[in-house]
Structures are given as C-alpha cells and as structure tokens.
Design an enzyme around this catalytic site. Structure first.
Site, short mmCIF file in Angstrom:
data_model
loop_
_atom_site.label_atom_id
_atom_site.label_comp_id
_atom_site.label_asym_id
_atom_site.label_seq_id
_atom_site.Cartn_x
_atom_site.Cartn_y
_atom_site.Cartn_z
N GLY A 96 0.85 -1.19 0.00
CA GLY A 96 0.00 0.00 0.00
C GLY A 96 0.88 1.23 0.00
N GLN A 101 3.07 9.90 1.19
CA GLN A 101 4.33 9.17 1.08
C GLN A 101 5.06 9.47 -0.23
OE1 GLN A 101 2.52 5.16 2.35
NE2 GLN A 101 4.63 5.06 3.11
N CYS A 146 6.85 -0.39 6.67
CA CYS A 146 6.38 0.83 6.00
C CYS A 146 7.43 1.29 5.01
CB CYS A 146 6.12 1.92 7.04
SG CYS A 146 5.54 3.49 6.35
N LEU A 147 6.97 1.69 3.81
CA LEU A 147 7.91 2.16 2.80
C LEU A 147 8.60 3.45 3.23
CD1 LEU A 147 5.94 1.39 -0.48
CD2 LEU A 147 7.41 -0.09 0.90
N HIS A 188 -3.30 0.82 8.22
CA HIS A 188 -1.98 1.45 8.09
C HIS A 188 -2.04 2.66 7.15
CE1 HIS A 188 2.56 1.05 7.71
NE2 HIS A 188 2.28 1.81 6.66
N GLU A 189 -2.66 2.47 5.98
CA GLU A 189 -2.70 3.56 4.99
C GLU A 189 -3.62 4.70 5.45
OE1 GLU A 189 -0.46 3.50 2.87
OE2 GLU A 189 0.06 1.40 3.14
N HIS A 192 -1.73 6.87 7.76
CA HIS A 192 -0.86 7.81 7.05
C HIS A 192 -1.60 9.11 6.73
CE1 HIS A 192 3.06 6.12 6.39
NE2 HIS A 192 2.59 5.00 5.88
#
Length: 241
Positions: A96, A101, A146-147, A188-189, A192
C-alpha cells in the site's frame, strides 16, 4: 502546469526477484472491492503508465499532519498521480502507499495486498473513512513495515477486520472490506492520511530500535528500488542516490 492524462501504456512486468513475479495463478482478485473475472496481471494496469516518485521518510513534516480532502475528481492530474503511486509502490515492494508518502497532501492511497485467505485486493481510495462500527474488535499482533521506514519492521496490534468507505478517482462511492493482513493494510494507509506513521503507535524503546534498523538498512533498500526501476525501464523521478 497541467500534466497529460497519462503517459503511453507500455508492456510492464515485474523483475524476477520481485514478489509480484511469484503470484500464483488462479488466486481470487478483488478490484475496488468487486470480484474480478479472468486473469488479473501481476501489476495493476495503472502501473504501466506510471513513473517512480520519491518516497518520503519518517520525520518529514508531510507525514505528521492530516492530509487534505480530495474535492476534484476525474482530472488528468489525479489519474497521473494514481498511476505513479501504483508503480512507485511496486518498485518499493509495498502492499500500500499513501499520497503523502510521495509528497502529495491528499487523502488518497493505493493498495495491492493479500488477505489471510489468499485473496488479492487491488485498488485506490480517496477520502477514506474507517467504519468503526463495522470493523472488528479482535486485535491481532503481526509484523508491520512501512515504505517510509525503509528496511525496518516491528510487531503491532491491529483489528482483524476493517471496513473503509470512500470514493474512487471519478468520485464514485466505494466500500472496501478487509480481513487479516489486508485489514492491517487498510488501517496502516488510513493512519498515514491522518498524519500517523506506524512507529508512532510503538512504545518509545521499540520506536528507537526500528529507527536504528532503518538507518542501517536504508541505503540498501533505496538501491534495490532503483535497480528494479532500471530493470523495468521505467522513468525514475525519485532523485534518490
């Protein structure tokens, strides 16, 4: 400056070392919450028009504040952003990716994630809202990464079931339901877009350990992203070196 609606589509396949190159044939696929009939490609079609963008990292201001609501739909700029986010997510081996991000202040995320039953879920959501009443009450501990925290992971408790309401890029309502790891991805997204990185949910000692792991692994992870972009022949606008 106005961007074109989309770059010309190209043939795009994941490199052999990618997890996307090893997706089993015949797995059920749900696109924007609806069952997809037929064989879905290893990479979402949007990625074939995308460019590689820079992924922001924990500590940057845009990751620490609530993103702006989307009010314009069906625009060339939004189409381009979704395309770029899909490709950027794949090059980073993510499940995701949220708009902040890639440095964009907008309540939007894309996803391509499996649930615990082996079903694949692909799509994007604008202005997502977690339906607390419809979501699960059971918390599951699992490893999360996480990216924007490259190369580090840690266990975190998340609800085992999540329902998200929002709209697609044309402004049409969508409802996405996730269980297991896909429920974790949706939470999670959405975090963000509310200005929270998963490490913000960790105890102080665990957070320090994660950031230490990130510092050690970051260079290797970024190099791997660039190598995938080169192998796939895609445009790299990340500026990462």
């Amino acid at each position: 400056m106005t961007e074109p609606a989309a770059a010309p589509a190209r043939s795009l396949a994941p490199p052999p070392d990618s997890v996307r190159a090893r997706i089993p044939a015949g797995v059920p696929v749900y696109v924007l919450g609806e069952r997809y009939e037929g064989e879905y490609p290893p990479l979402a079609p949007e990625a074939a028009r995308g460019r590689m963008l820079r992924v922001t990292e924990v500590g940057e201001e845009i990751l620490a504040r609530r993103c702006a609501e989307a009010t314009g739909f069906g625009t060339p700029e939004l189409t381009r952003l979704v395309d770029d986010m899909f490709l950027t997510m794949y090059l980073a081996e993510g499940a995701g990716l949220a708009a902040n991000q890639v440095g964009v202040d907008l309540r939007l995320f894309v996803y391509d994630c499996f649930d615990d039953e082996g079903a694949r879920h692909v799509g994007h959501v604008l202005n997502p809202v977690l339906d607390e009443a419809a979501s699960g009450r059971t918390l599951i501990d699992d490893v999360e990464g996480c990216l924007s925290v490259p190369g580090a992971q840690h266990e975190l408790a998340r609800a085992d079931r999540t329902v998200v309401h929002g709209v697609d890029r044309e402004g049409h309502p969508v409802t996405i339901e996730g269980t297991g790891y896909f429920a974790r991805c949706l939470q999670h997204e959405t975090d963000h877009l509310n200005g929270m990185v998963y490490v913000d949910r960790l105890a102080q000692r665990a957070r320090r350990a994660v950031l230490t792991d990130m510092a050690e692994a970051r260079g290797t992870v970024l190099a791997e992203r660039r190598a995938r972009a080169a192998a796939m022949g895609v445009e790299d606008l990340s500026g990462e070196r």
